[in-house]
Enzyme design. Sequence first.
Site, PDB file in Angstrom:
ATOM      1  N   LYS A  30      -3.998  76.998-128.081  1.00 31.07           N
ATOM      2  CA  LYS A  30      -5.273  76.285-127.960  1.00 31.07           C
ATOM      3  C   LYS A  30      -4.989  74.797-128.150  1.00 31.07           C
ATOM      4  O   LYS A  30      -4.968  74.298-129.260  1.00 31.07           O
ATOM      5  CB  LYS A  30      -6.300  76.749-128.995  1.00 31.07           C
ATOM      6  CG  LYS A  30      -7.632  76.045-128.823  1.00 31.07           C
ATOM      7  CD  LYS A  30      -8.546  76.286-130.009  1.00 31.07           C
ATOM      8  CE  LYS A  30      -9.820  75.487-129.829  1.00 31.07           C
ATOM      9  NZ  LYS A  30      -9.575  74.036-129.831  1.00 31.07           N
ATOM     10  N   SER A  62      -4.594  75.798-132.555  1.00 30.26           N
ATOM     11  CA  SER A  62      -5.206  74.479-132.690  1.00 30.26           C
ATOM     12  C   SER A  62      -4.557  73.649-133.795  1.00 30.26           C
ATOM     13  O   SER A  62      -3.414  73.246-133.683  1.00 30.26           O
ATOM     14  CB  SER A  62      -6.711  74.647-132.906  1.00 30.26           C
ATOM     15  OG  SER A  62      -7.404  73.459-132.648  1.00 30.26           O
ATOM     16  N   ASP A 111       9.222  69.353-133.930  1.00 28.41           N
ATOM     17  CA  ASP A 111       9.716  68.278-133.070  1.00 28.41           C
ATOM     18  C   ASP A 111      10.362  67.142-133.855  1.00 28.41           C
ATOM     19  O   ASP A 111      11.237  66.442-133.340  1.00 28.41           O
ATOM     20  CB  ASP A 111       8.572  67.713-132.224  1.00 28.41           C
ATOM     21  CG  ASP A 111       8.230  68.613-131.041  1.00 28.41           C
ATOM     22  OD1 ASP A 111       8.809  69.708-130.957  1.00 28.41           O
ATOM     23  OD2 ASP A 111       7.378  68.218-130.219  1.00 28.41           O
TER      24      ASP A 111
END
Length: 557
Positions: free
Chosen positions: A430, A405, A416
């Site tokens: 999740k 999460s 990224d």
Amino acid sequence: MALRLGNQRSFPWHTGPASARAPHAAASGRARLSGRLRRGLRRSLHAGAVSLALFLVAAAGTDQRAIGSDYNAYQASRLFAAGYNDIAKIYIEDVALPALALDGVHALSSLDDDIRVARTDGEIVVRLDGRRIGSYHVPGPRDADAWGAVTAGVIDLALRSSDALAGYSTEDIYARVFDGMLARLDGYSRYAGADAARENRASRDGFGGIGARVHARDGGIAVVSVRAGSPAAHAGLMAGDMIVAIDGSSAAALSQREAIDRLRGHVDSRLALTVRPQDGPTTRTLRLRRAHIVPKTVDARADGRLAVIEISGFNQDTAHALEQAVADLDARMGDRLAGYVLDLRGNPGGLLDQAVDVADLFVRHGRIVSTHGRHADSHQYFTARPDDVGDDRPVVVLIDSGSASAAEIVAAAIQDNRRGVVVGSLSYGKGTVQTVLRLPNRGELTLTWARFHAPSGYALTDRGVTPDVCTSRHPDTALNEVLAALTDSRRADTRAGDPLPRAGDLAADAGAPAAGCPGRPGGSAADLAVARRLLTDRTLYRSVSADAPAIAQAAQQ
């Protein structure tokens, strides 16, 4: 994960521009809805919304008795109506209320095998041991208030007819019915009664306390640890001390729950502790004033030239504590500081706004995360602000199969945006956001509200974050071979069978990332060693970080 709620049922989430912050959004986060929707929810929860008698068609007058528990049908009607309204408006998928309600009342049979509830010919029929004891008209398919009244009525009827149900508390029955109805939803939507909800809020938002971890045992309350700067520390309480009395009342027979409740209280309230030190029989009295205590989630240390920062969760103080830890380490280590290790292994997540702020401490520009769900307010975009608390020093993030999460949001944002290198094994996957809603009984309903997407666009649900350097395909016992493979990782033809695959090796297998870098709980002994090698060899770090976005880009295809 959840956001701090006030006394009113509310939906804290940011609906402003993409570059702004969501003040209390939760990474299983809470969400702030529009004023129009909040007003609509309040209207739907008007007092005594639907009379139970409206739906009662017939009840067998025989064999019914007065309810001996503290069950109140009117209060139960309000509670379940609130739950149905929330699910209808907030949950990530459209759910049929009739099926939801029937699942809930069917769960009563788990408390008494003789209770059966069935829908037939426009009626909801309740039977006990095969005998029909009552029935209700079927409400409209979207009438949440009426379904709340029917649910409360079925419970009321069952309580008046079943000897087995009399042995359960009202909260036990509420929990069983909510569990039955929520089983139709995803595994992250759940109900918490008043006591559990209070503990959840304390974990997320803090509580009035003294700043000591304790363990109740025969003879008193043992002090396990004392938090620096807390009221307990200022008063001189020490680990190993035994608290024998609180405000003059003996603590010898208190349970763990009772001990915690006695030590907590309103911020600025006073208490006196009678304490026996670990090394002597003489007691002393300490006078303290409770303060706002937020559970600690950040633990930082210098490891040679590295700053190693373990983040165990994301509560309302995490980003601030991390920023302070980075500043302290920078001041102590100065030019010796080669880079940062953010250890997110085993981190189950927490508040969304804190995950965003933690990533933003290191990411200077670009998207951090976006969320998307069924409701218009669930489409949110979070963008980094142009600052970097790490002064562009290299960053390595450690993850494992227990990183979930909010932890995955941070790892994906750093990966990224090419801000650092992710090391370890595949994370949990999740990729959903939950909102926490206060219920009329002071409990909480946690509902999945949106899915979140990494900056490069892929959804993390059931996929997780694939590390740039995978350590889970090699035994911990072969640490030297792992480090040798990392050092040699700049060769052009890295093959899938090599001991240390990198993002470029896994890109072709992005549709099944677990096969390329299987998740491993507890991390690996190699993780920190790999981080140390990367942060002390800038050439190697640059080589590996250049491949960082590869797996994310492949995942979009």
